[in-house]
Enzyme design. Structure first.
Site, PDB file in Angstrom:
ATOM      1  N   ARG A  91      44.048  27.492  29.797  1.00  0.00           N
ATOM      2  CA  ARG A  91      42.761  26.477  29.776  1.00  0.00           C
ATOM      3  C   ARG A  91      41.802  27.382  29.611  1.00  0.00           C
ATOM      4  NH1 ARG A  91      43.957  24.226  35.597  1.00  0.00           N
ATOM      5  NH2 ARG A  91      44.516  26.387  35.811  1.00  0.00           N
ATOM      6  N   HIS A 106      38.536  33.098  36.462  1.00  0.00           N
ATOM      7  CA  HIS A 106      38.214  31.469  36.400  1.00  0.00           C
ATOM      8  C   HIS A 106      38.435  30.986  37.809  1.00  0.00           C
ATOM      9  CE1 HIS A 106      42.407  29.826  36.018  1.00  0.00           C
ATOM     10  NE2 HIS A 106      42.468  31.099  35.381  1.00  0.00           N
ATOM     11  N   CYS A 160      42.111  30.001  39.620  1.00  0.00           N
ATOM     12  CA  CYS A 160      43.335  30.863  39.089  1.00  0.00           C
ATOM     13  C   CYS A 160      44.452  30.678  39.852  1.00  0.00           C
ATOM     14  CB  CYS A 160      42.598  32.250  39.139  1.00  0.00           C
ATOM     15  SG  CYS A 160      44.008  33.648  38.405  1.00  0.00           S
ATOM     16  N   ASP A 178      46.050  32.080  31.606  1.00  0.00           N
ATOM     17  CA  ASP A 178      45.862  30.750  31.666  1.00  0.00           C
ATOM     18  C   ASP A 178      45.417  30.124  30.434  1.00  0.00           C
ATOM     19  OD1 ASP A 178      44.896  27.919  32.359  1.00  0.00           O
ATOM     20  OD2 ASP A 178      45.098  28.826  34.553  1.00  0.00           O
ATOM     21  N   CYS A 212      42.438  36.050  32.092  1.00  0.00           N
ATOM     22  CA  CYS A 212      43.357  35.582  32.599  1.00  0.00           C
ATOM     23  C   CYS A 212      44.456  34.745  31.292  1.00  0.00           C
ATOM     24  CB  CYS A 212      42.979  34.720  33.754  1.00  0.00           C
ATOM     25  SG  CYS A 212      44.692  33.835  34.418  1.00  0.00           S
TER      26      CYS A 212
END
Length: 217
Positions: free
Chosen positions: A47, A99, A102, A45, A43
Site C-alpha cells: 500500500r 508508514h 505498519c 507493504d 516498507c
C-alpha cells in the site's frame, strides 16, 4: 497461471501505450540512463508505492524495500543498495519512509509471533525496548503511531552512520538523509524533522528527534 495474470499484462500494455502517447521518447530515454536524485528506503507493504506517493516517474527514484523499513549494518542487501545509490548514481537525498499501521511494527508492539520475520523484527523490538519509557504511558493508538515514527528515526540514524554515507560526506559530496512517515488513511507523508546533511549534524538531530516523545512519570 498465464490466464490469471493476463489482466496484468493487459494493464502493462495499456500503460506502455499511454506513456508513449504522452512522451514518445520516454522509454528510449529511460533505457539509456538511470539518473535518480532520490533513494527511497521503505516498507515492503503493497500500500506504500514510492513513485505514486511522490508523483515521480520510473527512473526518478531508486528504491529499496523490506519489512518495517529497517536498515542494519549486517544487511548487505540494504548496504549494497545504499552504496550503489550514493557512489554510482550520486543520489542527493536518501529518504527512510515508514508508514502508520505498519504490520511489522504492530506485531512487535503487540508481542505477536509471525514466523521467520520475528528474527528480522527484533531490530524494531530493540527500538521499542530502548524507548519504552517514552511509549508505555501512551494509549495504544498513540503507541502504534509513535513506534512507527521512532523506528524511522532510528533507521535514519543507522543510514547516516554507514561508512558509505560517512565517506560521501567526508569527501564533500552533496547528500541529505531524511525520515518520513506515510499515512495510509490520508495518503500524506509526514516529514519527521530528522534531515541530516553532514556528519556533524547526526548526533544532535538524532538526540533532539526523541524529545518530542516525553518520558512517562
Amino acid at each position: 497461471m498465464t490466464s490469471s495474470l493476463q489482466n496484468l499484462l493487459d494493464n502493462n500494455r495499456q500503460w506502455s501505450e499511454r506513456m508513449v502517447r504522452d512522451d514518445p521518447a520516454f522509454f528510449s530515454r529511460l533505457a539509456n540512463q538511470q539518473n535518480p536524485k532520490y533513494l527511497w528506503i521503505g516498507c515492503s507493504d503493497s500500500r506504500v508505492p514510492a513513485n505514486q506517493i511522490t508523483g515521480l516517474d520510473p527512473g526518478e527514484v531508486f528504491v529499496h524495500r523490506n519489512v518495517a523499513n529497517v536498515v542494519v549494518h549486517s544487511d548487505l542487501n540494504a548496504l549494497s543498495v545504499i552504496q550503489y545509490a550514493v557512489d554510482a548514481l550520486k543520489v542527493e537525498h536518501i529518504m527512510v519512509v515508514g508508514h502508520y499501521g505498519c504490520g511489522g511494527v504492530l506485531a512487535t508492539l503487540r508481542g505477536m509471533r509471525v514466523g521467520l520475520a520475528d528474527n528480522w523484527l527484533r531490530h524494531v523490538h530493540d527500538v521499542k525496548v530502548r524507548h519504552r519509557r517514552r511509549l508505555d504511558h501512551l494509549t495504544v493508538p498513540e503507541q502504534e503511531d509513535a513506534l512507527c515514527e521512532m523506528n524511522v528515526i532510528e533507521q535514519v540514524g543507522n543510514v547516516a552512520l554507514t561508512n558509505v554515507v560517512q565517506d560521501a560526506w567526508s569527501r564533500g559530496q552533496k547528500l541529505n538523509v531524511h525520515g518520513w512517515c506515510y499515512g495510509l488513511k490520508d495518503g500524506l507523508a509526514k516529514d519527521l524533522g530528522v534531515s541530516m546533511s553532514g556528519a556533524h549534524e547526526v548526533v544532535d538531530v538524532f538526540r533532539n528527534a526523541f524529545k518530542r516523545y516525553p518520558r512517562g512519570a
